[in-house]
Each structure stands twice: as structure tokens, then as C-alpha cells.
Scaffold this motif. Structure first.
Motif, PDB file in Angstrom:
ATOM      1  N   SER A  24       0.836  -1.208   0.000  1.00 30.56           N
ATOM      2  CA  SER A  24       0.000   0.000   0.000  1.00 30.56           C
ATOM      3  C   SER A  24       0.866   1.253   0.000  1.00 30.56           C
ATOM      4  O   SER A  24       0.607   2.204  -0.730  1.00 30.56           O
ATOM      5  N   ILE A  25       1.914   1.222   0.835  1.00 28.70           N
ATOM      6  CA  ILE A  25       2.838   2.362   0.893  1.00 28.70           C
ATOM      7  C   ILE A  25       3.540   2.550  -0.453  1.00 28.70           C
ATOM      8  O   ILE A  25       3.708   3.675  -0.941  1.00 28.70           O
ATOM      9  N   ALA A  26       3.925   1.433  -1.073  1.00 29.86           N
ATOM     10  CA  ALA A  26       4.598   1.492  -2.386  1.00 29.86           C
ATOM     11  C   ALA A  26       3.668   2.082  -3.442  1.00 29.86           C
ATOM     12  O   ALA A  26       4.081   2.916  -4.262  1.00 29.86           O
ATOM     13  N   SER A  27       2.396   1.649  -3.417  1.00 27.90           N
ATOM     14  CA  SER A  27       1.427   2.156  -4.401  1.00 27.90           C
ATOM     15  C   SER A  27       1.162   3.637  -4.206  1.00 27.90           C
ATOM     16  O   SER A  27       1.149   4.412  -5.168  1.00 27.90           O
ATOM     17  N   ALA A  28       0.940   4.039  -2.931  1.00 26.93           N
ATOM     18  CA  ALA A  28       0.710   5.460  -2.641  1.00 26.93           C
ATOM     19  C   ALA A  28       1.944   6.280  -3.006  1.00 26.93           C
ATOM     20  O   ALA A  28       1.836   7.395  -3.534  1.00 26.93           O
ATOM     21  N   ILE A 183       3.223   3.795 -14.419  1.00 24.57           N
ATOM     22  CA  ILE A 183       3.860   3.474 -13.138  1.00 24.57           C
ATOM     23  C   ILE A 183       2.823   3.002 -12.123  1.00 24.57           C
ATOM     24  O   ILE A 183       2.993   1.980 -11.452  1.00 24.57           O
ATOM     25  N   ILE A 184       1.734   3.775 -12.008  1.00 28.71           N
ATOM     26  CA  ILE A 184       0.697   3.460 -11.021  1.00 28.71           C
ATOM     27  C   ILE A 184       0.034   2.127 -11.331  1.00 28.71           C
ATOM     28  O   ILE A 184      -0.167   1.284 -10.454  1.00 28.71           O
ATOM     29  N   SER A 185      -0.301   1.921 -12.599  1.00 25.58           N
ATOM     30  CA  SER A 185      -0.965   0.674 -13.001  1.00 25.58           C
ATOM     31  C   SER A 185      -0.103  -0.542 -12.685  1.00 25.58           C
ATOM     32  O   SER A 185      -0.586  -1.554 -12.174  1.00 25.58           O
ATOM     33  N   ASN A 186       1.194  -0.445 -12.968  1.00 20.46           N
ATOM     34  CA  ASN A 186       2.093  -1.584 -12.730  1.00 20.46           C
ATOM     35  C   ASN A 186       2.345  -1.822 -11.245  1.00 20.46           C
ATOM     36  O   ASN A 186       2.474  -2.967 -10.807  1.00 20.46           O
ATOM     37  N   THR A 187       2.389  -0.744 -10.470  1.00 18.77           N
ATOM     38  CA  THR A 187       2.582  -0.907  -9.021  1.00 18.77           C
ATOM     39  C   THR A 187       1.372  -1.597  -8.395  1.00 18.77           C
ATOM     40  O   THR A 187       1.517  -2.511  -7.579  1.00 18.77           O
ATOM     41  N   ILE A 188       0.170  -1.151  -8.779  1.00 15.36           N
ATOM     42  CA  ILE A 188      -1.049  -1.762  -8.248  1.00 15.36           C
ATOM     43  C   ILE A 188      -1.193  -3.197  -8.755  1.00 15.36           C
ATOM     44  O   ILE A 188      -1.702  -4.074  -8.051  1.00 15.36           O
ATOM     45  N   ARG A 189      -0.706  -3.453  -9.958  1.00 14.00           N
ATOM     46  CA  ARG A 189      -0.757  -4.817 -10.503  1.00 14.00           C
ATOM     47  C   ARG A 189       0.043  -5.792  -9.628  1.00 14.00           C
ATOM     48  O   ARG A 189      -0.341  -6.942  -9.438  1.00 14.00           O
ATOM     49  N   ILE A 190       1.148  -5.330  -9.070  1.00 10.69           N
ATOM     50  CA  ILE A 190       1.940  -6.165  -8.161  1.00 10.69           C
ATOM     51  C   ILE A 190       1.111  -6.508  -6.911  1.00 10.69           C
ATOM     52  O   ILE A 190       1.129  -7.639  -6.425  1.00 10.69           O
ATOM     53  N   THR A 191       0.385  -5.485  -6.420  1.00 10.24           N
ATOM     54  CA  THR A 191      -0.475  -5.703  -5.253  1.00 10.24           C
ATOM     55  C   THR A 191      -1.549  -6.740  -5.553  1.00 10.24           C
ATOM     56  O   THR A 191      -1.817  -7.638  -4.749  1.00 10.24           O
ATOM     57  N   GLY A 220      -7.871   1.258  -4.532  1.00  8.88           N
ATOM     58  CA  GLY A 220      -7.086   2.066  -5.469  1.00  8.88           C
ATOM     59  C   GLY A 220      -7.369   3.546  -5.319  1.00  8.88           C
ATOM     60  O   GLY A 220      -6.447   4.380  -5.369  1.00  8.88           O
ATOM     61  N   MET A 221      -8.647   3.902  -5.098  1.00  6.30           N
ATOM     62  CA  MET A 221      -9.015   5.307  -4.907  1.00  6.30           C
ATOM     63  C   MET A 221      -8.401   5.874  -3.627  1.00  6.30           C
ATOM     64  O   MET A 221      -7.925   7.014  -3.614  1.00  6.30           O
ATOM     65  N   ILE A 222      -8.402   5.063  -2.551  1.00 14.18           N
ATOM     66  CA  ILE A 222      -7.812   5.520  -1.284  1.00 14.18           C
ATOM     67  C   ILE A 222      -6.302   5.729  -1.448  1.00 14.18           C
ATOM     68  O   ILE A 222      -5.750   6.740  -1.009  1.00 14.18           O
ATOM     69  N   LEU A 223      -5.643   4.759  -2.101  1.00 17.48           N
ATOM     70  CA  LEU A 223      -4.202   4.876  -2.336  1.00 17.48           C
ATOM     71  C   LEU A 223      -3.890   6.105  -3.191  1.00 17.48           C
ATOM     72  O   LEU A 223      -2.933   6.838  -2.933  1.00 17.48           O
ATOM     73  N   GLY A 224      -4.717   6.319  -4.215  1.00 17.34           N
ATOM     74  CA  GLY A 224      -4.539   7.482  -5.082  1.00 17.34           C
ATOM     75  C   GLY A 224      -4.728   8.784  -4.336  1.00 17.34           C
ATOM     76  O   GLY A 224      -3.984   9.748  -4.534  1.00 17.34           O
ATOM     77  N   LEU A 225      -5.728   8.818  -3.427  1.00 14.66           N
ATOM     78  CA  LEU A 225      -6.001  10.026  -2.647  1.00 14.66           C
ATOM     79  C   LEU A 225      -4.858  10.318  -1.677  1.00 14.66           C
ATOM     80  O   LEU A 225      -4.423  11.468  -1.536  1.00 14.66           O
ATOM     81  N   VAL A 226      -4.348   9.277  -1.016  1.00 14.26           N
ATOM     82  CA  VAL A 226      -3.225   9.452  -0.075  1.00 14.26           C
ATOM     83  C   VAL A 226      -1.982   9.937  -0.823  1.00 14.26           C
ATOM     84  O   VAL A 226      -1.310  10.883  -0.397  1.00 14.26           O
ATOM     85  N   GLY A 227      -1.694   9.280  -1.948  1.00 15.65           N
ATOM     86  CA  GLY A 227      -0.530   9.672  -2.751  1.00 15.65           C
ATOM     87  C   GLY A 227      -0.642  11.091  -3.271  1.00 15.65           C
ATOM     88  O   GLY A 227       0.334  11.858  -3.233  1.00 15.65           O
ATOM     89  N   SER A 228      -1.848  11.461  -3.716  1.00 10.20           N
ATOM     90  CA  SER A 228      -2.031  12.819  -4.255  1.00 10.20           C
ATOM     91  C   SER A 228      -1.956  13.864  -3.143  1.00 10.20           C
ATOM     92  O   SER A 228      -1.490  14.985  -3.371  1.00 10.20           O
ATOM     93  N   LEU A 270      -8.229  14.687  -7.341  1.00  6.28           N
ATOM     94  CA  LEU A 270      -9.149  13.957  -8.219  1.00  6.28           C
ATOM     95  C   LEU A 270      -8.383  13.045  -9.174  1.00  6.28           C
ATOM     96  O   LEU A 270      -8.781  11.903  -9.418  1.00  6.28           O
ATOM     97  N   MET A 271      -7.259  13.575  -9.701  1.00  2.90           N
ATOM     98  CA  MET A 271      -6.443  12.789 -10.630  1.00  2.90           C
ATOM     99  C   MET A 271      -5.861  11.558  -9.946  1.00  2.90           C
ATOM    100  O   MET A 271      -5.839  10.464 -10.515  1.00  2.90           O
ATOM    101  N   GLY A 272      -5.401  11.742  -8.695  1.00 10.84           N
ATOM    102  CA  GLY A 272      -4.839  10.617  -7.942  1.00 10.84           C
ATOM    103  C   GLY A 272      -5.871   9.525  -7.712  1.00 10.84           C
ATOM    104  O   GLY A 272      -5.584   8.337  -7.918  1.00 10.84           O
ATOM    105  N   MET A 273      -7.091   9.915  -7.321  1.00  9.51           N
ATOM    106  CA  MET A 273      -8.168   8.939  -7.097  1.00  9.51           C
ATOM    107  C   MET A 273      -8.527   8.216  -8.394  1.00  9.51           C
ATOM    108  O   MET A 273      -8.710   6.999  -8.414  1.00  9.51           O
TER     109      MET A 273
END
Length: 290
Positions: A24-28, A183-191, A220-228, A270-273
Motif C-alpha cells: 500500500s505504501i509502495a502504491s501510494a 507506473i501506477i498501473s504496474n505498481t497496483i498490478r503487483i499488489t 485504489g481510490m484511497i491509495l490514489g487520494l493518499v498519494g495525491s 481527483l487525478m490521484g483517485m
């Protein structure tokens, strides 16, 4: 969607985030890194465009009036300029005013005792910088105008430079937006890959594709929101420091005000989510088919 079902999906998403905390940390982190890079190029692109507009707005035409014209003839020239739709504003500069301005530029002591050699003139600004040449040609044909100057070669080069600066900025932003999605798609794909067995069990006991997809989608939306959120804080602090430093050391450079840049930051949330949700959706496709 029923509140009970939504509650279940949220619970599953949060539990998954906690169980796979390092992923999760890696994805964010991937979302934050991608959006910081994208934000840096946005910072560059909007400032390049802002500087280009500022430089273009300073382009003006100087029309020198023939000597010996009376007030009626000068007033007629003013009326002719007023009816030209391309002209946004113009100002009559008397030879006395022009000479005073020239004194301020070079120093009055250098011009002491010198007779005023400057003619009366009009300073003209057009609605769009691209109209400078055509308006200059029109003004040149007016009866009573002796000469028109607007820095022909310099203006043409300026427009070419600003055009390419804007184009490079847009292309760079699009390229890094695509790179961010990758990058994001491949990181989440590992998860998702790490939890493939869980997905297979859910499918085996009869869960629909959407039932499987929703917890990952929310995750994915939560990870995107945290990362953004991380990206927004870093970009806000960085731009504030960058703006203050430039203004202090190079005050002649015109930059987008801090508030003007902050307007774009909510869109990063919004973009991150969106990127997090899309990354989860694309990554799940393969495992749902299996």
C-alpha cells in the motif's frame, strides 16, 4: 448499491490496505512520485505560458507623425485609429513628452542644450500579438503618418520562441501523464498479483466480477487520494519557495502568483483517485478472466 454492501466493500478495502501495508505504501508512493513529476512539469508549463503572454502583451507599435500637422489633422488620425477593430488601445505622445522620457532613460545631463529631435507619435497596442504586423501596415498607409516601427524581426522571432516553448511544455506534460498512469498501473498490478489466490477463491465460491472488483476499486481510490495528498503538500511548499526565491533574486521575471498555482492543486486529488481506481481496474482484468 445498498449501504450494507458499501460498508462491506469499505471494510474489505481497509483490511486489505492494512494486511498489505508495504504494498500500500509502495502504491501510494508511486502515485505521489508520478504526480510530483507531473506537477513539476505543470509548474514549468504554466509559468512559461505566463511569461510568454506577459512578453507578448508588451509588444507595441510606434507610429511617428509627420511634422507640421495641425490639431485637426492629429484629431483625424486619432479617429481613424479608434475605428480599427484590431487596436485595443493607443496613446498620443507629444514630442515634449517623448523627449522627457528619453532624458530619464539616458540622463538629462547628456542632453543638456540639445534641441528636441523627436517627433510626435502614437503608441499602439493590439488585441492579439499576432495582429501586430497587419495593423502596422494599415497604420503606415494613414495620411499624416511618416514611419511605423514595431521591431519586425524581433517580434517574429519572439512569437516563434513562445510557440515552441508552449508546445514543448504541453508535450512534456502529456508524456509524463502517460508515464504516471503506467507506473501506477504496474505498481497496483503487483499488489493484485500478490492477492491472486484470494481473487480465485472468491470467484470459485460464486462472486460476480463487480463484487470482486469493488474492494480493489475503493482501495485504489484511497491509495490514489493518499498519494495525491502527499504530492499536493510537496508541490505547494516547493512552489511557494520557488516563487519567493525568484521574486527576491530576479524581480524582473514575471511568474504565476502562488494563489494562481494553488488553483490547480485540488485537481491532483481527483487525478490521484482516478489513476488509483483505473490502475486497480486494469490490473484486475487479467485475474478476473482467469
Amino acid at each position: 448499491m445498498k449501504p450494507r454492501t458499501l460498508k462491506y466493500f469499505l471494510k474489505e478495502a481497509m483490511q486489505s490496505l492494512l494486511r498489505n501495508s508495504w504494498m500500500s505504501i509502495a502504491s501510494a508512493g508511486a502515485v505521489a512520485s508520478a504526480l510530483i513529476i507531473l506537477g513539476a512539469f505543470l509548474m514549468l508549463a504554466i509559468n512559461v505560458d505566463y511569461i510568454a503572454k506577459d512578453v507578448e502583451s508588451q509588444v507595441e507599435i510606434t507610429a511617428y507623425i509627420k511634422s507640421g500637422l495641425n490639431q485637426l489633422q492629429v484629431d483625424l488620425l486619432k479617429k481613424q485609429l479608434q475605428i480599427m477593430e484590431e487596436i485595443s488601445e493607443f496613446k498620443y505622445i507629444s514630442k515634449e513628452d517623448a523627449f522627457e522620457e528619453f532624458k530619464k532613460q539616458v540622463g538629462p545631463e547628456l542632453l543638456e542644450g540639445l534641441e528636441n529631435p523627436l517627433p510626435d507619435s502614437f503608441r499602439i497596442k493590439v488585441k492579439t500579438p499576432q495582429q501586430v504586423e497587419s495593423v502596422a501596415q494599415k497604420v503606415k498607409t494613414l495620411e499624416g503618418i511618416e514611419e511605423v516601427k514595431y521591431g519586425k524581426g524581433i517580434v517574429e522571432k519572439l512569437f516563434k520562441i513562445t510557440y515552441w516553448m508552449r508546445l514543448i511544455g504541453i508535450v512534456a506534460m502529456l508524456a509524463f501523464a502517460l508515464l504516471s498512469i503506467f507506473i501506477i498501473s504496474n505498481t497496483i498490478r503487483i499488489t493484485v498479483f500478490a492477492r491472486r489466490r484470494e481473487i480465485q477463491i472468491m470467484k470459485f465460491i460464486g462472486a460476480t466480477d463487480w463484487f470482486v472488483r469493488w474492494p480493489f476499486f475503493i482501495e485504489g481510490m484511497i491509495l490514489g487520494l493518499v498519494g495525491s495528498a502527499v504530492a499536493i503538500i510537496i508541490l505547494a511548499v516547493t512552489y511557494n519557495y520557488f516563487y519567493s526565491t525568484i521574486k527576491l533574486n530576479l524581480p524582473m521575471i514575471s511568474l504565476v502568483p502562488v494563489e494562481g498555482f494553488y488553483v490547480y492543486l485540488p485537481y491532483f486529488g481527483l487525478m490521484g483517485m482516478l489513476l488509483g481506481a483505473l490502475g486497480s481496474a486494469f490490473s484486475l482484468k487479467r485475474f478476473l478472466k482467469v
